[in-house]
Motif scaffolding. Structure first.
Motif, PDB file in Angstrom:
ATOM      1  N   LEU A  91     166.300  51.064 118.446  1.00  0.00           N
ATOM      2  CA  LEU A  91     166.002  52.068 117.432  1.00  0.00           C
ATOM      3  C   LEU A  91     165.965  53.449 118.077  1.00  0.00           C
ATOM      4  O   LEU A  91     165.559  53.601 119.234  1.00  0.00           O
ATOM      5  CB  LEU A  91     164.662  51.755 116.754  1.00  0.00           C
ATOM      6  N   LYS A  92     166.386  54.440 117.322  1.00  0.00           N
ATOM      7  CA  LYS A  92     166.475  55.798 117.836  1.00  0.00           C
ATOM      8  C   LYS A  92     165.185  56.578 117.553  1.00  0.00           C
ATOM      9  O   LYS A  92     164.519  56.344 116.538  1.00  0.00           O
ATOM     10  CB  LYS A  92     167.664  56.531 117.192  1.00  0.00           C
ATOM     11  N   THR A  93     164.857  57.501 118.422  1.00  0.00           N
ATOM     12  CA  THR A  93     163.664  58.321 118.257  1.00  0.00           C
ATOM     13  C   THR A  93     163.904  59.363 117.169  1.00  0.00           C
ATOM     14  O   THR A  93     164.858  60.151 117.243  1.00  0.00           O
ATOM     15  CB  THR A  93     163.300  59.034 119.569  1.00  0.00           C
ATOM     16  N   ALA A  94     163.045  59.345 116.135  1.00  0.00           N
ATOM     17  CA  ALA A  94     163.145  60.313 115.040  1.00  0.00           C
ATOM     18  C   ALA A  94     162.096  61.405 115.157  1.00  0.00           C
ATOM     19  O   ALA A  94     162.261  62.499 114.612  1.00  0.00           O
ATOM     20  CB  ALA A  94     162.991  59.605 113.698  1.00  0.00           C
ATOM     21  N   ALA A  95     160.992  61.103 115.805  1.00  0.00           N
ATOM     22  CA  ALA A  95     159.893  62.036 116.093  1.00  0.00           C
ATOM     23  C   ALA A  95     159.090  61.354 117.185  1.00  0.00           C
ATOM     24  O   ALA A  95     159.268  60.141 117.436  1.00  0.00           O
ATOM     25  CB  ALA A  95     159.051  62.306 114.850  1.00  0.00           C
ATOM     26  N   PRO A  96     158.224  62.064 117.887  1.00  0.00           N
ATOM     27  CA  PRO A  96     157.456  61.410 118.958  1.00  0.00           C
ATOM     28  C   PRO A  96     156.736  60.153 118.456  1.00  0.00           C
ATOM     29  O   PRO A  96     155.887  60.214 117.569  1.00  0.00           O
ATOM     30  CB  PRO A  96     156.461  62.492 119.387  1.00  0.00           C
ATOM     31  N   GLY A  97     157.128  58.997 118.999  1.00  0.00           N
ATOM     32  CA  GLY A  97     156.514  57.733 118.616  1.00  0.00           C
ATOM     33  C   GLY A  97     157.088  57.111 117.374  1.00  0.00           C
ATOM     34  O   GLY A  97     156.677  56.019 116.982  1.00  0.00           O
ATOM     35  N   VAL A  98     158.024  57.751 116.701  1.00  0.00           N
ATOM     36  CA  VAL A  98     158.635  57.224 115.477  1.00  0.00           C
ATOM     37  C   VAL A  98     160.092  56.866 115.784  1.00  0.00           C
ATOM     38  O   VAL A  98     160.847  57.682 116.331  1.00  0.00           O
ATOM     39  CB  VAL A  98     158.569  58.244 114.324  1.00  0.00           C
ATOM     40  N   PHE A  99     160.486  55.640 115.418  1.00  0.00           N
ATOM     41  CA  PHE A  99     161.816  55.124 115.731  1.00  0.00           C
ATOM     42  C   PHE A  99     162.459  54.592 114.458  1.00  0.00           C
ATOM     43  O   PHE A  99     161.763  54.065 113.570  1.00  0.00           O
ATOM     44  CB  PHE A  99     161.732  54.007 116.773  1.00  0.00           C
ATOM     45  N   ALA A 100     163.768  54.697 114.373  1.00  0.00           N
ATOM     46  CA  ALA A 100     164.490  54.208 113.198  1.00  0.00           C
ATOM     47  C   ALA A 100     165.860  53.691 113.619  1.00  0.00           C
ATOM     48  O   ALA A 100     166.440  54.151 114.608  1.00  0.00           O
ATOM     49  CB  ALA A 100     164.641  55.319 112.163  1.00  0.00           C
ATOM     50  N   GLY A 101     166.372  52.712 112.842  1.00  0.00           N
ATOM     51  CA  GLY A 101     167.700  52.181 113.114  1.00  0.00           C
ATOM     52  C   GLY A 101     168.135  51.246 112.014  1.00  0.00           C
ATOM     53  O   GLY A 101     167.318  50.781 111.202  1.00  0.00           O
ATOM     54  N   ASP A 102     169.418  50.958 111.956  1.00  0.00           N
ATOM     55  CA  ASP A 102     169.964  50.069 110.931  1.00  0.00           C
ATOM     56  C   ASP A 102     169.516  48.633 111.174  1.00  0.00           C
ATOM     57  O   ASP A 102     169.395  48.175 112.317  1.00  0.00           O
ATOM     58  CB  ASP A 102     171.494  50.141 110.944  1.00  0.00           C
ATOM     59  N   TRP A 103     169.327  47.913 110.064  1.00  0.00           N
ATOM     60  CA  TRP A 103     168.920  46.506 110.156  1.00  0.00           C
ATOM     61  C   TRP A 103     169.312  45.800 108.867  1.00  0.00           C
ATOM     62  O   TRP A 103     169.146  46.360 107.768  1.00  0.00           O
ATOM     63  CB  TRP A 103     167.408  46.406 110.355  1.00  0.00           C
ATOM     64  N   PRO A 104     169.801  44.557 108.996  1.00  0.00           N
ATOM     65  CA  PRO A 104     170.202  43.828 107.780  1.00  0.00           C
ATOM     66  C   PRO A 104     169.018  43.639 106.826  1.00  0.00           C
ATOM     67  O   PRO A 104     167.895  43.365 107.251  1.00  0.00           O
ATOM     68  CB  PRO A 104     170.695  42.483 108.330  1.00  0.00           C
ATOM     69  N   GLU A 105     169.268  43.785 105.559  1.00  0.00           N
ATOM     70  CA  GLU A 105     168.221  43.683 104.547  1.00  0.00           C
ATOM     71  C   GLU A 105     167.510  42.332 104.638  1.00  0.00           C
ATOM     72  O   GLU A 105     168.149  41.276 104.670  1.00  0.00           O
ATOM     73  CB  GLU A 105     168.833  43.827 103.147  1.00  0.00           C
ATOM     74  N   ALA A 106     166.151  42.366 104.715  1.00  0.00           N
ATOM     75  CA  ALA A 106     165.275  41.187 104.658  1.00  0.00           C
ATOM     76  C   ALA A 106     165.385  40.268 105.859  1.00  0.00           C
ATOM     77  O   ALA A 106     164.798  39.184 105.873  1.00  0.00           O
ATOM     78  CB  ALA A 106     165.526  40.381 103.382  1.00  0.00           C
ATOM     79  N   ALA A 107     166.122  40.621 106.866  1.00  0.00           N
ATOM     80  CA  ALA A 107     166.209  39.768 108.050  1.00  0.00           C
ATOM     81  C   ALA A 107     164.925  39.890 108.866  1.00  0.00           C
ATOM     82  O   ALA A 107     164.432  40.998 109.093  1.00  0.00           O
ATOM     83  CB  ALA A 107     167.402  40.176 108.904  1.00  0.00           C
ATOM     84  N   PRO A 108     164.335  38.759 109.321  1.00  0.00           N
ATOM     85  CA  PRO A 108     163.094  38.835 110.107  1.00  0.00           C
ATOM     86  C   PRO A 108     163.350  39.487 111.463  1.00  0.00           C
ATOM     87  O   PRO A 108     164.483  39.476 111.972  1.00  0.00           O
ATOM     88  CB  PRO A 108     162.681  37.378 110.257  1.00  0.00           C
TER      89      PRO A 108
END
Length: 717
Positions: free
Chosen positions: A51-68
């Motif tokens: 996951l990529k850093t969006a703000a200090p301590g906040v990360f985001a990235g693509d993920w398949p819907e509902a996958a554990p």
């Protein structure tokens, strides 16, 4: 869902987002995670995605819907993997939410607080807390470095309840709530109002504890306890402050544990013949000197003596001995400690905002807002919690008078009248009625007891008949009058004769307990023995006479620890009782007397059947003020009567004539002057024979020997 933008990411990083569950976790084909101590973060599933850093301590990235998925973090602490709390759905159900909002969830402890659970196949802890006016509530602890950004909770709509499931947490974890008030200011970290455990004072965090660990073996007792609590039963209560009853000298003078008390204390009380133990509040409290009467953790047995299951074991041990257990319960007020209920969510939530309604001047405490349905629900559920989870047999409600009156200890102009313009606290009255109805309906066989110091009518009258619904009331008038009388030099007692007789004029207006409680041996009052007049021998004789007359008089009995052997010093909660005094014959004698009084009281129907019934009592001699002699008979259907005679001067009375209700020999069944109790062994050679000599309206009478400063009881047959 829109992709994470910089403004939202900053709000998450700063703990200012209004609804973090709407962003964090897996939504719309992406994962957003808040891990402030991570430098890099990966989502792990069928594939691994950094996951990529969006703000200090906040990360985001693509993920398949509902996958554990799980998360893997890398930072200064190394590499670690964990479950993301924001991938889990809510735990609370709609019915629970509805009942909480209505203020009608009588099992509130089953849904709020910290509960070990398995949710969506993962073990962890579910946290839920009420804070309707907060902008944000987070659960914090060592597990997240006490960082309120990490585990922001989900708000459950209009109920004001916040919840979160934290996977991987276990029992014993310390935690608090970080609350951002409606004004945007952080409150002091708060302990859980429904926490089941707490840290050792002076630490103040709540601790995750499981309920139901103890395996109960008291089914036999629960099946018969209703009979033991009835108005016709012998009820003799030993009141205990567990922290100062006995200490372990070999280990720095620490108090007994619950396990140790389960043998030492229970065996001691059983040997003395009491029927019930009453504990001063063992609910968690920050200050030892409050004796528990300023609680912060109303749902937690104090950790000072052990864990919750160990307290349950103490109650179970008492039940196996046939002893009921009563808890002093404090729904009248709470302390202002920053970690407690005060200003809980940034507003006056549990208390009144107006200090004329919400502040106790005497105790510097806050008063519950009984008119708020959620607050009344919190307290009512707490009563049921102790009765159900810990099998308690009764609650003695502290300071009821302070709850009943809006002007309690307040001068004119510093209190707010009720909606009718009166001084009664109508909301508190309604709460007490509902609590008593719920307690008796939900836990058959229990008793509730009011410490109520005024003449408020119908305290022990059923709710359906317009009363408050308590089973019993402490007789504070009796206590004050008799202590005042017995503290007088006997030469002056003739002028205060009615201080003894007055109690019989109202003895059946309520179901009374005669209390010689902890309040009578603190704050400079001295011990009971110390308040008795005369030289040492006379002090002991007066104390024995007091106890003998108390056990003979109508009303259930309560004696605070230490007074059963004539404690010399005033009670002090920081030490222990003066057990060495039992090596002194006079003190051992007082203990022998209490043991025998309890035995006689239990085994003699006439001495207990009429405790709360006027037909069980009759004066034989109430007017002999000149000699300070009192005599009365106790009765029960189908049982032999008991004649109780008191000579409360240091002068022996020889041939003192008293009318008798029947002929034959009247045997001495109790004499407080017995050498076994420390007396001089003066008496009636075992019995007095009735004579056909009319006296004071009775066809028979007897000539009695009355030892000085003594009580003698007689029964025919």
């Amino acid at each position: 869902m829109a992709r994470l933008d910089a403004t939202t990411a900053r709000a998450l990083a700063e703990g200012r987002h209004a609804n973090p569950f709407s962003v964090l976790g897996a939504h719309g084909g992406q994962i957003v995670a808040l891990v402030p101590d991570a430098a890099r973060l990966w989502a792990l599933g069928t594939e691994t995605v950094e996951l990529k850093t969006a703000a200090p301590g906040v990360f985001a990235g693509d993920w398949p819907e509902a996958a554990p998925y799980r998360l893997r973090a890398e930072g200064a602490a190394g590499i670690w993997e964990f479950e993301d709390p924001y991938r889990f759905g809510p735990v609370l159900g709609e019915i629970d939410e509805y009942l909480i909002g209505e203020g009608r969830h009588r099992r509130l402890w089953q849904v709020l607080g910290a509960h070990l659970t398995t949710h969506e196949g993962v073990a962890g802890v579910h946290f839920a807390v009420w804070g309707p006016n907060a902008r944000r509530v987070s659960v914090v602890g060592a597990f997240n470095n006490w960082d309120g950004r990490r585990h922001q909770m989900r708000k459950r709509g209009a109920t004001g309840v916040w919840e979160i499931f934290l996977p991987g947490l276990a029992e014993g974890e310390a935690y608090k709530y970080e609350i951002l008030g409606h004004d945007g200011r952080l409150q002091a970290l708060k302990a859980d109002p429904l926490g089941f455990g707490a840290e050792h004072p002076p630490q103040t965090a709540s601790v995750v504890r499981a309920l139901g660990r103890h395996v109960w073996a008291d089914g036999g007792w629960l099946g018969r306890r209703a009979e033991a609590a009835s108005i016709g039963a012998p009820i003799s209560v030993y009141e205990v402050h567990l922290g100062s009853w006995r200490r372990v000298a070999a280990e720095g003078g620490r108090p007994l544990s619950y396990f140790e008390a389960a043998s030492q204390l229970v065996d001691y009380i059983d040997d003395l013949g009491f029927t019930h133990i009453e504990f001063l509040p063992i609910t968690e409290h920050p200050f030892d000197g409050s004796w528990g009467y300023q609680p912060v953790g109303l749902y937690a047995p104090t950790i000072r003596h052990g864990r919750p299951e160990e307290f349950a074991a103490l109650v179970d041990a008492a039940h196996r001995k046939g002893l009921g257990v009563i808890l002093d319960w404090v729904p009248g007020h709470f302390p202002t400690d920053a970690h407690g209920l005060a200003h809980f969510d940034g507003t006056s939530l549990y208390e009144h905002a107006d200090p004329r309604e919400g502040f106790h001047r005497d105790w510097n405490t806050l008063i519950f807002n009984y008119g708020r349905r959620e607050v009344a629900n919190y307290l009512l559920a707490n009563a049921l919690f102790w009765l159900e989870e810990y099998h308690l047999d009764g609650l003695r409600v502290d300071a009821v008078a302070s709850m009943l009156y809006r002007d309690y200890s307040r001068p004119a102009g510093e209190w707010v009248p009720n909606v009718k313009g009166g001084r009664e606290n109508l909301e508190a009255i309604a709460f007490l009625q509902e609590m008593n109805a719920a307690a008796y309906g939900g836990a058959p066989g229990i008793m509730t007891i009011a410490e109520e110091s005024t003449s408020y009518p119908g305290v022990s009258k059923p709710v359906h008949a317009g009363g408050l619904g308590f089973g019993y009331k402490w007789n504070m008038g009796w206590m004050n009058d008799w202590l005042r009388y017995f503290s007088r030099d006997p030469v002056h007692r003739r002028h205060h004769h009615n201080e003894i007789t007055f109690a019989s004029s109202y003895a059946w207006s309520e179901n009374f307990i005669l209390p010689l409680s902890h309040d009578e041996v603190v704050h400079g009052k001295g011990s009971l023995l110390g308040r008795m007049p005369g030289l040492e021998g006379e002090k002991f004789a007066n104390l024995r006479a007091f106890l003998g007359m108390m056990w003979g008089h109508p009303g259930k009995k309560l004696l605070f620890m230490g007074q059963e052997f004539g404690q010399l010093r005033e009670w002090a909660q920081a030490g222990q009782l003066d057990w060495h005094l039992l090596d002194v014959p006079a003190h051992r004698g007082v203990q022998n007397l209490v043991r025998d009084l309890n035995r006689l009281y239990r085994e003699t129907p006439a001495l207990h059947w009429g405790d709360c019934r006027a037909e069980g009592f009759e004066w034989v001699e109430a007017d002999d003020a000149a000699n300070s002699v009192y005599a009365f008979e106790r009765h029960a259907p189908g049982a032999a009567p008991v004649l109780v005679v008191a000579n409360l001067t240091p002068i022996e009375r020889v041939g003192y004539r008293l009318g008798l209700s029947q002929g034959g020999a009247w045997h001495e069944v109790m004499n407080t002057d017995s050498a076994h109790y420390g007396g001089a062994n003066r008496g009636n050679m075992g019995a007095v024979k009735a004579q056909q000599h009319g006296w004071r309206g009775r066809a028979q009478s007897g000539a009695f020997y009355l030892p000085p400063l003594s009580v003698v009881m007689f029964s025919p047959g």
